[in-house]
Design an enzyme around this catalytic site. Structure first.
Site, PDB file in Angstrom:
ATOM      1  N   GLY A  57       0.890  -1.237   0.036  1.00  0.00           N
ATOM      2  CA  GLY A  57      -0.120   0.550  -0.010  1.00  0.00           C
ATOM      3  C   GLY A  57       0.989   1.422  -0.238  1.00  0.00           C
ATOM      4  O   GLY A  57       2.327   1.277   0.016  1.00  0.00           O
ATOM      5  N   CYS A  88       5.384  -6.213   1.277  1.00  0.00           N
ATOM      6  CA  CYS A  88       5.808  -4.489   1.515  1.00  0.00           C
ATOM      7  C   CYS A  88       5.089  -3.763   2.234  1.00  0.00           C
ATOM      8  O   CYS A  88       5.481  -3.935   4.106  1.00  0.00           O
ATOM      9  CB  CYS A  88       5.569  -3.549   0.416  1.00  0.00           C
ATOM     10  SG  CYS A  88       6.662  -4.527  -1.065  1.00  0.00           S
ATOM     11  N   TYR A  89       4.243  -3.349   2.955  1.00  0.00           N
ATOM     12  CA  TYR A  89       3.200  -2.439   3.756  1.00  0.00           C
ATOM     13  C   TYR A  89       3.059  -3.576   4.444  1.00  0.00           C
ATOM     14  O   TYR A  89       3.007  -3.785   5.459  1.00  0.00           O
ATOM     15  CB  TYR A  89       2.038  -1.663   3.131  1.00  0.00           C
ATOM     16  CG  TYR A  89       1.422  -1.472   4.040  1.00  0.00           C
ATOM     17  CD1 TYR A  89       2.285  -0.068   4.920  1.00  0.00           C
ATOM     18  CD2 TYR A  89       0.650  -1.835   4.859  1.00  0.00           C
ATOM     19  CE1 TYR A  89       1.367   0.633   5.746  1.00  0.00           C
ATOM     20  CE2 TYR A  89      -0.661  -0.830   5.711  1.00  0.00           C
ATOM     21  CZ  TYR A  89      -0.149   0.292   5.997  1.00  0.00           C
ATOM     22  OH  TYR A  89      -0.573   1.108   7.558  1.00  0.00           O
ATOM     23  N   HIS A 177       7.358  -7.224  -4.791  1.00  0.00           N
ATOM     24  CA  HIS A 177       5.715  -7.394  -5.092  1.00  0.00           C
ATOM     25  C   HIS A 177       6.558  -8.797  -5.896  1.00  0.00           C
ATOM     26  O   HIS A 177       6.159  -9.377  -7.098  1.00  0.00           O
ATOM     27  CB  HIS A 177       4.956  -6.669  -5.913  1.00  0.00           C
ATOM     28  CG  HIS A 177       5.001  -5.324  -5.311  1.00  0.00           C
ATOM     29  ND1 HIS A 177       3.549  -5.414  -4.451  1.00  0.00           N
ATOM     30  CD2 HIS A 177       5.202  -4.527  -5.159  1.00  0.00           C
ATOM     31  CE1 HIS A 177       2.960  -4.325  -3.751  1.00  0.00           C
ATOM     32  NE2 HIS A 177       4.355  -3.340  -4.394  1.00  0.00           N
ATOM     33  N   GLU A 179       4.033 -10.715  -6.904  1.00  0.00           N
ATOM     34  CA  GLU A 179       2.377 -10.996  -7.803  1.00  0.00           C
ATOM     35  C   GLU A 179       3.140 -10.374  -9.434  1.00  0.00           C
ATOM     36  O   GLU A 179       2.082 -10.369 -10.376  1.00  0.00           O
ATOM     37  CB  GLU A 179       1.714 -10.559  -7.481  1.00  0.00           C
ATOM     38  CG  GLU A 179       1.529  -8.344  -7.688  1.00  0.00           C
ATOM     39  CD  GLU A 179       2.588  -8.709  -6.075  1.00  0.00           C
ATOM     40  OE1 GLU A 179       1.794  -7.283  -6.144  1.00  0.00           O
ATOM     41  OE2 GLU A 179       3.097  -8.996  -5.054  1.00  0.00           O
ATOM     42  N   GLY A 233     -21.271  -4.959 -27.293  1.00  0.00           N
ATOM     43  CA  GLY A 233     -20.735  -5.924 -28.035  1.00  0.00           C
ATOM     44  C   GLY A 233     -19.766  -6.466 -28.303  1.00  0.00           C
ATOM     45  O   GLY A 233     -18.666  -7.485 -28.729  1.00  0.00           O
ATOM     46  N   GLY A 234     -18.606  -5.744 -26.545  1.00  0.00           N
ATOM     47  CA  GLY A 234     -17.105  -6.745 -26.260  1.00  0.00           C
ATOM     48  C   GLY A 234     -17.578  -7.894 -25.767  1.00  0.00           C
ATOM     49  O   GLY A 234     -18.632  -8.254 -25.302  1.00  0.00           O
ATOM     50  N   ASP A 236     -17.252  -8.620 -22.221  1.00  0.00           N
ATOM     51  CA  ASP A 236     -17.637  -8.172 -21.183  1.00  0.00           C
ATOM     52  C   ASP A 236     -18.788  -8.638 -20.673  1.00  0.00           C
ATOM     53  O   ASP A 236     -19.749  -9.216 -20.144  1.00  0.00           O
ATOM     54  CB  ASP A 236     -17.214  -7.053 -19.654  1.00  0.00           C
ATOM     55  CG  ASP A 236     -16.210  -7.043 -19.845  1.00  0.00           C
ATOM     56  OD1 ASP A 236     -15.367  -8.165 -20.152  1.00  0.00           O
ATOM     57  OD2 ASP A 236     -15.395  -5.603 -19.725  1.00  0.00           O
ATOM     58  N   THR A 238     -21.253  -9.154 -23.357  1.00  0.00           N
ATOM     59  CA  THR A 238     -21.745 -10.608 -24.312  1.00  0.00           C
ATOM     60  C   THR A 238     -21.964 -11.049 -22.873  1.00  0.00           C
ATOM     61  O   THR A 238     -23.383 -12.255 -22.545  1.00  0.00           O
ATOM     62  CB  THR A 238     -20.781 -10.948 -25.696  1.00  0.00           C
ATOM     63  OG1 THR A 238     -20.903  -9.705 -26.222  1.00  0.00           O
ATOM     64  CG2 THR A 238     -21.695 -11.877 -25.939  1.00  0.00           C
ATOM     65  N   LYS A 386     -10.511 -10.528 -17.124  1.00  0.00           N
ATOM     66  CA  LYS A 386     -11.071 -10.253 -18.230  1.00  0.00           C
ATOM     67  C   LYS A 386     -10.391 -11.601 -19.078  1.00  0.00           C
ATOM     68  O   LYS A 386     -10.982 -12.430 -19.752  1.00  0.00           O
ATOM     69  CB  LYS A 386      -9.798  -9.500 -19.337  1.00  0.00           C
ATOM     70  CG  LYS A 386      -9.919  -9.372 -21.141  1.00  0.00           C
ATOM     71  CD  LYS A 386     -11.849  -8.920 -21.024  1.00  0.00           C
ATOM     72  CE  LYS A 386     -11.700  -7.366 -20.778  1.00  0.00           C
ATOM     73  NZ  LYS A 386     -13.202  -6.977 -21.495  1.00  0.00           N
TER      74      LYS A 386
END
Length: 531
Positions: A57, A88-89, A177, A179, A233-234, A236, A238, A386
């Site tokens: 953070g 980290c934090y 990090h 990740e 029409g994308g 997500d 749909t 996504k």
């Protein structure tokens, strides 16, 4: 009966990478969720996690308002066999709360750094003492005195603490990090920690998400309730529509809004596909004048996003009213394809109680919703990234052509025309340039290798020579990036001949453009979109 998947719970202290940890852990077939770092102990215990990760953070533990886990958390973890990893934090917070000392570092460490393993047990049990690895650092404070029972198991080149652990109490910490892709061995470290140190069992699948979301929608939406779904029409929207349709059938009513900010021939292409491939009943609303009149003269990107979000809701309210007249019952819900990255980048999203992330941008799906919105929201994808949405779409048999479409921002071309979108013919110019760029990418067989590609209309003019005449025309930028989930991204390296061909075609075909530039910035430090 299958066992319920074990949970890795993330306590979020505001790092822009927090949800990336969630994504990385899910990629190991482990269920992972986030809670606010200042949530109650009851909220944590109710989730019954096997592992709790304290995120990074932007705060310092020395700040008077520094966020912290609830009193009794570490004692609860110790008595219930729960493993804790501070990043980290999160590491600094754990060290301080247990009586150690955290000070402002003499040398702040940001970016790629090399660390040296000093202890080959616990979190680095699969490494040898003396092993070097490159990691991504981002901290100004550092732990200088560790609590009783802790030992340093890795240090940076500068001698700062890079990893600590108290194996007896199942407490671990990383001052970098793991990740992010900039820590090449980070995923290996997370995998070893979760499976070999903590003994977590992999068993979480997207099929579980599908079943849970369908059940949740059925439980939320009354048997007589009707739902509106906004289709773009994308990918997500749909997938969201298909999922909701699976749950409630014909009580779903889809609407496609042409806001005047769509790509080249998008309206015709999308409506054709909805009817022929998806067989969804979709009403098309042409609201071009309504949107562009409200955006006239608006330059600030945040204001543009919020105006667009508000106008969308107004249209949906009107559509709901028309449906009420037709059905004799007012639709109660609105479906949106909000994803996890939308939520973290729009932080703090409404209703979550999260207060510590620094806002990167607002999104019309999240940050721009008016408080007096009459339709209640259903966001079945809000905990997914996504690539997970695409996988879910395949399970739902959504056509592959939809699933492979590049992401398109909710505000449309409004965030790709920098400045006033109504000025001159900027939208028409951008549509033509974008179409040439995208079609060239497809013809070169590169479309599926790229996460997102698009053109940007810049609010500057440059001097040029076209047809033996001096010109003072527009500049456009081309952007293409590769990514796994949109949280981080690298710019795509095109062959020079490809760029030369595209630039020539744009300047020779699109009237009003005499200069083409390429954006070669990664995320971070930039976002993928320009606004």
């Amino acid at each position: 009966m299958e066992n319920k998947p074990e949970l890795v719970l993330i306590l979020d202290y505001g790092s822009q990478y927090t949800h990336l940890i969630t994504r990385r852990i899910r990629s190991l077939s482990i269920l992972s969720l986030c809670l606010s770092g200042t949530c109650s102990l009851e909220d944590i215990t109710a989730k019954n996690p096997r592992v709790v990760i304290l995120s990074g953070g932007p705060h310092s533990v020395h700040s008077p308002d520094a966020p912290a886990f609830p009193a009794g958390f570490l004692e609860w973890a110790l008595s219930n066999g729960v493993y804790v990893l501070g990043i980290c934090y999160g590491l600094q917070l754990m060290v301080q709360k247990l009586g150690g000392v955290v000070k402002v570092g003499e040398k702040q460490e940001y970016g790629r750094m090399e660390i040296l393993v000093e202890g080959s047990s616990g979190i680095f049990g699969n490494k040898k003492v003396g092993h070097h690895q490159v990691v991504w650092m981002s901290h100004g404070d550092e732990a200088v005195v560790l609590p009783d029972g802790f030992e340093v198991v890795a240090r940076s080149q500068q001698g700062a603490v890079a990893a600590v652990e108290n194996r007896e109490k199942r407490l671990f910490g990383l001052q970098y990090h793991p990740e992010v892709t900039h820590s090449p061995e980070g995923m290996e470290t997370l995998r070893y920690f979760l499976f070999d140190v903590c003994g977590v069992n992999a068993g979480w699948k997207l099929e579980n998400v599908l079943d849970e979301e369908v059940k949740c929608i059925k439980d939320t939406v009354g048997l007589e309730d009707h739902v509106i779904c906004a289709l773009s029409g994308g990918v997500d929207s749909t997938v969201a529509a298909t999922l909701v349709h699976k749950a409630i059938g014909d009580r779903l009513h889809c609407v496609f809004v042409d806001n005047g900010l769509l790509r080249y021939k998008e309206r015709e292409r999308v409506m054709d596909t909805f009817e022929k491939d998806l067989h969804l009943p979709v009403t098309c609303v042409d609201a071009t004048d309504q949107f562009l009149s409200k955006l006239k003269g608006v330059i600030d990107p945040e204001t543009k996003r919020k105006i667009i979000g508000k106008e969308f809701i107004c249209i949906f309210d009107a559509f709901a009213h028309d449906l009420e007249q037709k059905l004799g019952k007012k639709p109660a819900y609105l479906v949106q394809g909000t994803l996890y990255p939308d939520v973290i980048e729009s932080c703090p999203p409404p209703g979550t109680g999260r207060t510590h992330s620094h806002t990167i941008k607002s999104h019309h799906n999240v940050g721009g919703l008016p408080k007096d919105m009459k339709l209640k929201l259903i966001e079945p994808l809000k905990l997914l990234f996504k690539d997970e949405v695409r996988q879910l779409g395949r399970i739902l048999n959504v056509p592959e052509q939809f699933l492979k479409r590049h992401p398109f921002p909710g505000p449309g071309l409004a965030v790709r025309v920098l400045g006033d979108v109504t000025e001159g013919n900027s939208l028409d110019i951008l549509r033509q340039v974008d179409e040439i760029f995208i079609q060239s990418i497809k013809e070169a067989g590169l479309y599926d290798l790229i996460w997102q590609a698009f053109a940007v209309f810049l609010p500057v003019r440059s001097v040029g020579v076209q047809g033996d005449q001096r010109t003072h025309s527009h500049v456009v930028a081309l952007r293409a990036v590769t990514s796994q989930d949109g949280m981080t991204a690298d710019w795509y390296y095109f062959e020079h001949k490809f760029l030369d061909d595209v630039a020539r075609k744009i300047c020779n075909t699109v009237r009003g453009v005499n200069r083409v530039v390429q954006d070669i910035t990664s995320k971070p430090p930039s976002t993928i979109e320009w606004e």
